[in-house]
Design a protein around this motif. Structure first.
Motif, PDB file in Angstrom:
ATOM      1  N   ASP A 223       0.776  -1.201   0.191  1.00 32.38           N
ATOM      2  CA  ASP A 223      -0.167  -0.002  -0.092  1.00 32.38           C
ATOM      3  C   ASP A 223       0.984   1.146   0.078  1.00 32.38           C
ATOM      4  O   ASP A 223       0.578   2.352  -0.674  1.00 32.38           O
ATOM      5  N   LEU A 224       2.008   1.435   0.693  1.00 32.51           N
ATOM      6  CA  LEU A 224       2.808   2.499   1.091  1.00 32.51           C
ATOM      7  C   LEU A 224       3.635   2.747  -0.651  1.00 32.51           C
ATOM      8  O   LEU A 224       3.685   3.596  -1.039  1.00 32.51           O
ATOM      9  N   LYS A 225       3.938   1.667  -1.097  1.00 34.31           N
ATOM     10  CA  LYS A 225       4.465   1.558  -2.370  1.00 34.31           C
ATOM     11  C   LYS A 225       3.756   2.060  -3.446  1.00 34.31           C
ATOM     12  O   LYS A 225       4.012   2.967  -4.268  1.00 34.31           O
ATOM     13  N   ASN A 226       2.412   1.890  -3.401  1.00 39.19           N
ATOM     14  CA  ASN A 226       1.325   2.304  -4.341  1.00 39.19           C
ATOM     15  C   ASN A 226       0.779   3.622  -4.030  1.00 39.19           C
ATOM     16  O   ASN A 226       0.293   4.270  -4.694  1.00 39.19           O
ATOM     17  N   CYS A 227       1.467   4.106  -2.986  1.00 42.53           N
ATOM     18  CA  CYS A 227       0.696   5.563  -2.693  1.00 42.53           C
ATOM     19  C   CYS A 227       1.704   6.495  -3.579  1.00 42.53           C
ATOM     20  O   CYS A 227       2.761   6.317  -4.270  1.00 42.53           O
TER      21      CYS A 227
ATOM     22  N   GLU B 206       5.238   7.193  -3.566  1.00 44.60           N
ATOM     23  CA  GLU B 206       5.424   6.227  -2.528  1.00 44.60           C
ATOM     24  C   GLU B 206       5.578   6.711  -1.157  1.00 44.60           C
ATOM     25  O   GLU B 206       6.236   6.075  -0.377  1.00 44.60           O
ATOM     26  N   THR B 207       4.784   7.616  -0.693  1.00 44.03           N
ATOM     27  CA  THR B 207       4.566   8.458   0.215  1.00 44.03           C
ATOM     28  C   THR B 207       3.291   8.490   1.033  1.00 44.03           C
ATOM     29  O   THR B 207       2.462   8.587   0.385  1.00 44.03           O
ATOM     30  N   SER B 208       3.437   8.379   2.485  1.00 46.50           N
ATOM     31  CA  SER B 208       2.158   8.314   2.870  1.00 46.50           C
ATOM     32  C   SER B 208       2.390   8.856   4.509  1.00 46.50           C
ATOM     33  O   SER B 208       3.360   8.836   4.914  1.00 46.50           O
ATOM     34  N   THR B 209       1.097   9.425   4.849  1.00 45.54           N
ATOM     35  CA  THR B 209       1.277   9.805   6.364  1.00 45.54           C
ATOM     36  C   THR B 209       1.254   8.732   7.302  1.00 45.54           C
ATOM     37  O   THR B 209       0.903   7.521   6.817  1.00 45.54           O
ATOM     38  N   TRP B 210       1.665   8.991   8.376  1.00 43.82           N
ATOM     39  CA  TRP B 210       1.453   7.729   9.516  1.00 43.82           C
ATOM     40  C   TRP B 210       0.581   8.336  10.643  1.00 43.82           C
ATOM     41  O   TRP B 210       1.112   8.632  11.759  1.00 43.82           O
ATOM     42  N   GLU B 211      -0.554   8.347  10.399  1.00 47.93           N
ATOM     43  CA  GLU B 211      -1.568   8.761  11.396  1.00 47.93           C
ATOM     44  C   GLU B 211      -2.035   7.821  12.254  1.00 47.93           C
ATOM     45  O   GLU B 211      -1.966   6.530  11.919  1.00 47.93           O
TER      46      GLU B 211
ATOM     47  N   MET C  98       1.698  13.110  13.922  1.00 46.24           N
ATOM     48  CA  MET C  98       2.025  11.977  13.022  1.00 46.24           C
ATOM     49  C   MET C  98       3.437  12.426  12.073  1.00 46.24           C
ATOM     50  O   MET C  98       3.588  13.589  12.267  1.00 46.24           O
ATOM     51  N   VAL C  99       3.841  11.565  11.479  1.00 46.87           N
ATOM     52  CA  VAL C  99       4.879  11.893  10.470  1.00 46.87           C
ATOM     53  C   VAL C  99       4.433  11.427   9.122  1.00 46.87           C
ATOM     54  O   VAL C  99       3.374  10.587   8.792  1.00 46.87           O
ATOM     55  N   ASP C 100       5.408  11.879   8.128  1.00 48.85           N
ATOM     56  CA  ASP C 100       5.220  11.134   6.672  1.00 48.85           C
ATOM     57  C   ASP C 100       6.373  10.165   6.603  1.00 48.85           C
ATOM     58  O   ASP C 100       7.485  10.763   6.918  1.00 48.85           O
ATOM     59  N   ILE C 101       6.143   9.171   5.888  1.00 55.02           N
ATOM     60  CA  ILE C 101       7.301   8.351   5.355  1.00 55.02           C
ATOM     61  C   ILE C 101       6.980   7.988   3.902  1.00 55.02           C
ATOM     62  O   ILE C 101       5.976   8.036   3.326  1.00 55.02           O
ATOM     63  N   GLN C 102       8.375   7.443   3.490  1.00 52.65           N
ATOM     64  CA  GLN C 102       8.414   7.204   2.082  1.00 52.65           C
ATOM     65  C   GLN C 102       9.095   5.876   2.019  1.00 52.65           C
ATOM     66  O   GLN C 102       9.913   5.309   2.682  1.00 52.65           O
ATOM     67  N   PHE C 103       8.368   4.920   1.096  1.00 58.45           N
ATOM     68  CA  PHE C 103       9.154   3.600   0.782  1.00 58.45           C
ATOM     69  C   PHE C 103      10.395   3.580   0.399  1.00 58.45           C
ATOM     70  O   PHE C 103      10.932   4.459  -0.397  1.00 58.45           O
ATOM     71  N   GLU C 104      11.031   2.607   0.958  1.00 52.89           N
ATOM     72  CA  GLU C 104      12.488   2.545   0.632  1.00 52.89           C
ATOM     73  C   GLU C 104      12.884   1.135  -0.091  1.00 52.89           C
ATOM     74  O   GLU C 104      13.304   0.997  -1.108  1.00 52.89           O
ATOM     75  N   SER C 105      12.328   0.163   0.793  1.00 48.01           N
ATOM     76  CA  SER C 105      12.589  -1.505   0.226  1.00 48.01           C
ATOM     77  C   SER C 105      11.847  -2.193   0.675  1.00 48.01           C
ATOM     78  O   SER C 105      11.143  -2.187   1.853  1.00 48.01           O
TER      79      SER C 105
END
Length: 155
Positions: free
Chosen positions: A17-21, A24-29, A99-106
């Motif tokens: 799901d994160l990768k498909n954002c 490749e970025t999502s909130t972490w709420e 919250m923070v935002d995160i981006q997919f890495e691997s």
DNA sequence: GCCAACGTTGGC
DNA sequence: GCCAACGTTGGC
């Protein structure tokens, strides 16, 4: 640079799901625990590394990595009555949650299961393997991060 | 679905 | 401020 473990139920939000954002970025709420909130609000910094962990899954374990791309900011989902993360105690002029935002890495070649993590003495101090741990966001050490990353990179 | 562990709430 | 009751998390 800090290193973290973030738990997520794959049924709710998976690493795919994160990768498909977008980007490749999502909130972490939705973090509704004060200790975890404090980590997100006060300690998590830009470019910190994150292990992405599946809880309530079969099996449970680390499935990949991400990084922090936006430091702690107000979790506005707490103000949204339609959100499952709505919290009437969080007021606009006195927000409770961050919250923070995160981006997919691997994404790992294979899941590094909790069972496997428990088998390494190098990982014995992780909060994850300590009794009664329920925090969904907590810091880990660089060596723990590197160790698990290495396990996950092997076929 | 069960239940141990832990966090939060609220009466006093 | 104590602590019993209740709610939630998360492994199994």
């Amino acid at each position: 640079m800090n290193y973290w473990l973030f738990k997520s139920e794959p049924e709710v939000f998976s690493i795919d799901d994160l990768k498909n954002c977008k980007n490749e970025t999502s909130t972490w709420e939705g973090i509704r625990n004060y200790q975890a909130r404090n980590f997100l609000r006060d300690t998590a910094k830009l470019n910190d590394k994150v292990l992405f962990y599946y809880s309530s899954a079969i099996p449970t374990g680390v499935v990949g990595t991400a990084k922090i791309i936006k430091e702690g900011y107000i979790d506005h989902f707490a103000f949204d009555k339609k959100s499952e993360y709505y919290d009437e105690k969080s007021k606009l002029d006195k927000p409770q949650w961050y919250m923070v935002d995160i981006q997919f890495e691997s994404k790992f070649q294979k899941i590094i299961t909790l069972e496997e993590i428990k088998s390494y003495k190098e990982l014995a101090n992780m909060r994850l393997v300590q009794k009664g741990n329920r925090l969904s966001v907590f810091p880990i050490t660089k060596s723990e991060y590197d160790f698990i990353l290495k396990l996950g990179s092997k076929k």
